[in-house]
Design a protein around this motif. Sequence first.
Motif, short mmCIF file in Angstrom:
data_model
loop_
_atom_site.label_atom_id
_atom_site.label_comp_id
_atom_site.label_asym_id
_atom_site.label_seq_id
_atom_site.Cartn_x
_atom_site.Cartn_y
_atom_site.Cartn_z
N LYS A 145 0.87 -1.20 -0.03
CA LYS A 145 0.01 -0.08 -0.21
C LYS A 145 0.95 1.29 -0.08
N GLU A 146 1.74 1.20 0.53
CA GLU A 146 2.73 2.47 0.93
C GLU A 146 3.48 2.85 -0.67
N GLU A 147 3.82 1.75 -1.28
CA GLU A 147 4.37 2.12 -2.60
C GLU A 147 3.18 2.71 -3.48
N SER A 148 2.11 1.95 -3.48
CA SER A 148 1.09 2.19 -4.37
C SER A 148 0.39 3.60 -3.99
N THR A 149 0.29 4.12 -2.93
CA THR A 149 -0.11 5.45 -2.42
C THR A 149 1.02 6.57 -2.99
N ARG A 150 2.29 6.16 -2.70
CA ARG A 150 3.26 6.94 -3.26
C ARG A 150 3.20 7.09 -4.86
N LEU A 151 3.01 6.10 -5.64
CA LEU A 151 2.64 6.21 -7.18
C LEU A 151 1.67 6.90 -7.53
N MET A 152 0.63 6.48 -6.87
CA MET A 152 -0.56 7.45 -7.19
C MET A 152 -0.44 8.75 -7.12
N GLN A 153 0.18 9.26 -5.94
CA GLN A 153 0.38 10.72 -5.70
C GLN A 153 1.30 11.22 -6.85
N GLU A 154 2.19 10.46 -7.17
CA GLU A 154 3.12 10.83 -8.28
C GLU A 154 2.34 11.02 -9.59
N ALA A 155 1.40 10.16 -9.85
CA ALA A 155 0.53 10.23 -11.03
C ALA A 155 -0.24 11.09 -10.84
N VAL A 156 -1.03 11.73 -9.85
CA VAL A 156 -1.92 12.55 -9.83
C VAL A 156 -1.19 14.12 -10.15
N GLN A 157 0.16 14.25 -9.76
CA GLN A 157 0.98 15.28 -9.77
C GLN A 157 1.17 15.37 -11.17
N LEU A 158 1.75 14.31 -11.98
CA LEU A 158 1.95 14.27 -13.55
C LEU A 158 0.82 14.77 -14.05
N ARG A 159 -0.49 14.18 -13.73
CA ARG A 159 -1.78 14.48 -14.50
C ARG A 159 -2.10 16.10 -14.22
N GLN A 160 -1.76 16.79 -12.99
CA GLN A 160 -2.11 17.95 -12.65
C GLN A 160 -1.08 18.76 -13.91
N ALA A 161 0.23 18.35 -13.98
CA ALA A 161 1.16 19.04 -14.77
C ALA A 161 1.03 19.01 -16.04
N GLY A 162 -0.23 18.29 -16.57
CA GLY A 162 -0.54 18.21 -18.07
C GLY A 162 -0.45 16.83 -18.63
N ALA A 163 0.14 15.91 -17.92
CA ALA A 163 0.29 14.55 -18.59
C ALA A 163 -0.89 13.89 -19.04
N ASP A 164 -0.92 13.55 -20.24
CA ASP A 164 -2.24 12.99 -20.85
C ASP A 164 -2.36 11.56 -21.17
N GLY A 165 -3.26 10.96 -21.04
CA GLY A 165 -3.67 9.59 -21.75
C GLY A 165 -4.85 9.33 -22.22
N ASN A 166 -5.12 8.15 -22.54
CA ASN A 166 -6.30 7.79 -23.22
C ASN A 166 -7.33 7.73 -22.09
N PRO A 167 -8.87 7.62 -22.39
CA PRO A 167 -9.73 7.33 -21.39
C PRO A 167 -9.48 6.36 -20.60
N ASP A 168 -9.08 5.25 -20.97
CA ASP A 168 -8.88 3.86 -20.05
C ASP A 168 -7.78 4.10 -19.07
N LEU A 169 -6.90 4.82 -19.61
CA LEU A 169 -5.53 5.07 -18.53
C LEU A 169 -6.21 6.05 -17.57
N LEU A 170 -7.08 7.10 -17.95
CA LEU A 170 -7.53 8.04 -16.98
C LEU A 170 -8.58 7.47 -15.83
N LEU A 171 -9.09 6.39 -16.56
CA LEU A 171 -10.10 5.33 -15.70
C LEU A 171 -9.24 4.66 -14.60
N ASN A 172 -8.02 4.12 -15.27
CA ASN A 172 -7.24 3.27 -14.49
C ASN A 172 -6.58 4.19 -13.28
#
Lengths: 216, 554
Positions: free
Chosen positions: B365-392
């Motif tokens: 859980k610890e690692e997954s929380t860290r990675l999700m935080q990272e992903a949210v930041q990337l997303r906020q900085a403008g990283a984009d993906g297809n709808p399936d990825l956004l749902l992931n």
Amino acid sequence: MMEARDLYAALLHEMKNNLVLLTLTLDNIPHDGTKEHDGPLDEARLLGQRVSERLMQALFLYKSEQGGITLNAVDAYSPHDLLDELAVQMRSLNRNLMVDVVVDDDVPPFWFFDRNMLEMALVNALHNSLSYARKQVELRARLREGMLAIGVRDDSDGYPAHILEAVAEDRPLQSNGTGLGLRFARLIAQAHHNEGRIGELRLYNENGAVFEISVP
Amino acid sequence: MNAPAAPLQIEYKNKTALVIDDFPSMRSAFRTALAAFGLTKVDMAATASEAMIRVKNTSYDIVISDYNLGEGRDGQQVLEEMRYLGMIGLETAYLMVTAESVYERVVAAAELAPDDYLIKPFNADIMRARLDSILAKKQTFSKVYRSFSEGDLESALAGCDQLINGRTKYLVDAMRFKGEVLIAIGRFDEASELYEQVVKLRAVPWARLGLARTMHLRDKSTDAEHMLVDLVGQYPELVAGYDLLADVQLAQNKFTDAQVTLKNGVDTSPRSLLRQRRLGEVSYRNGDLTTSENAFFAAVNKGRYSMFLKPNDFANLSRVYIDKGNSSDAIRVLQDNRKLLQESEEGKLISSVMLGLAYDKSGNKEESTRLMQEAVQLRQAGADGNPDLLLNLAEGCLKTGFHDEAAKLVSEVARNAHDSAHLLDKAKHIYQEAGKPDVAQEVIRKATEHVITLSKQGALKVQRGELGEAVKVFLQAADEAPRNPRVLMNAIWVALRLMEQDHSQSQYLPRVQIMLSDVAYVAPDHPRLSGLQTKLRAVEAALGYKGASRRRKG
């Protein structure tokens, strides 16, 4: 079992590659105008092509016994181009031979056939004519009973009677030399069909030997 | 009787050629043969990648390629990539050389066929004759090709008609090309008629395939399906037939049939990454994880040699691994390809999201929380993906407690796909898994409500003939759902109609151009796309707009 098949395929593949190399290497040797050089060179080139031709025929016959022949590449081609392509090959194998291309006026600018197959069948006839013609070979496209007929006529003494009869009566042909090639040509002709009509191979003597394949 | 036609003299002296063959001796034999034809500028490539680099830097008149190039891509794939990516134009003569007699069955209806092919063994005279006749044809078609690549499709059509009316040996070739142009313009009825004429002459596979394609484009999927089933029954090696049949079946929501069709296509020709990817997607949708895993694995594997490989292929594969409970495989594949994924923002996002989900599955859980935080930041900085990825990503957020972020993502996806049952179901499923099925309904309702209302209002205004008002409403919808293909296309269509009728409304032109390229990005295969592109060009011409964008074939 699978391994033997793979090996067989790989060997064939290599054989084909080597034949291309051999043929291109021979084709790349320039003529120098002397009989001593050009004679054997032309003979070697013809032999190279005959080996290729026989290999293709062997593979084709093998396939036809496995499950019949289906043509996969029937498309619109120019009969005139086909004859020109054959004439170029013929002239380059024997530069003393006169090779005429004749296309009758009523032959349409395109016809549907399997070009590679038809060419294989005709090349076989051409190679035969190279051995028997005196000075002249005529390649002719005409319409015969609504089919496109491609003929090779040479100025030789003509086909012997037993071959003419065998082809006319659709009897089995012998499995060597001319007979093998004719068997092959007949299979290719008959694999062409359209609107209920089937292609045919005809041999006759008329001012020399005439080999003619008609495709509907 | 005709006298023998003067043989067409093709001048080879100033032509450039590229020879692609993995055997050095074959390459040099080709070089010598080409030199004998008069060519002086001949380049060599031993592999597909080398060929790609050559073609990128030099434009060749002639490309001669062996079909069998050893490991990796085959000659047909090289051709497809070059043509698809616009690296070689229609004016380049492409001659394929092959020892496989099966190739002619592959090529019989391939959309991107070589100009001609040579079956081994062959001799220099045949090679010369084939090149002569390709180049003569290129000369005859040069004006048509030029018009086509300049986007002047009407002139291309006129050129085809001229060749057809001339009743020369190129009549059928001209009909074939005209069919492609008609499809590109979106004139599907005429294209259908044309293919029917060819089929009447002779039922050649490419014409039957073309006819089925136009039927599909005219929403006559049942007819198209019958035709294609017949066609692949008769020509089982015709891979283009399976691809189209799968399209037709998917259009009718026949997902199981489409999977069987794609599987047949993949079995016939396992090397195509695009086909493997589609099989993976369809079988994943069908819940067949085993087939899906195999196909995505193959896609990633084939992709090592292909420009078609996308970061998302790793997302697909790791998703199947995670669903199957093999989180270690997912982690391994993402880490093994880390370098490639770090090359793009999308890749980085994929890496974080999928690794996060994999670690969650494995209980870290610890690692997954860290990675999700990272992903949210990337997303906020403008990283984009297809709808399936956004749902992931939304799923990961829900699992690690980022509820607001999850809702935002789901609502964004829903807004941009208000008519995609598949994506909306997936969104609901994520919330169901998280034990919050009602939240999903609410988030989706809120997100799509306004877009749906605006779309209805716009449609009503169009019905009443108030085009000016309709455009405003549709553009508002497009602002809210900037990646929703249907919303964008409606806005584009109405704006174009308005400008068509009232040339003073040209202020919408730049916006329409941008929206259309957005649609081309999010839904490149949408059947309405080419019609809208053509309409845009017509409006641009009517408004005197210069510099109409160059359109690539395909």
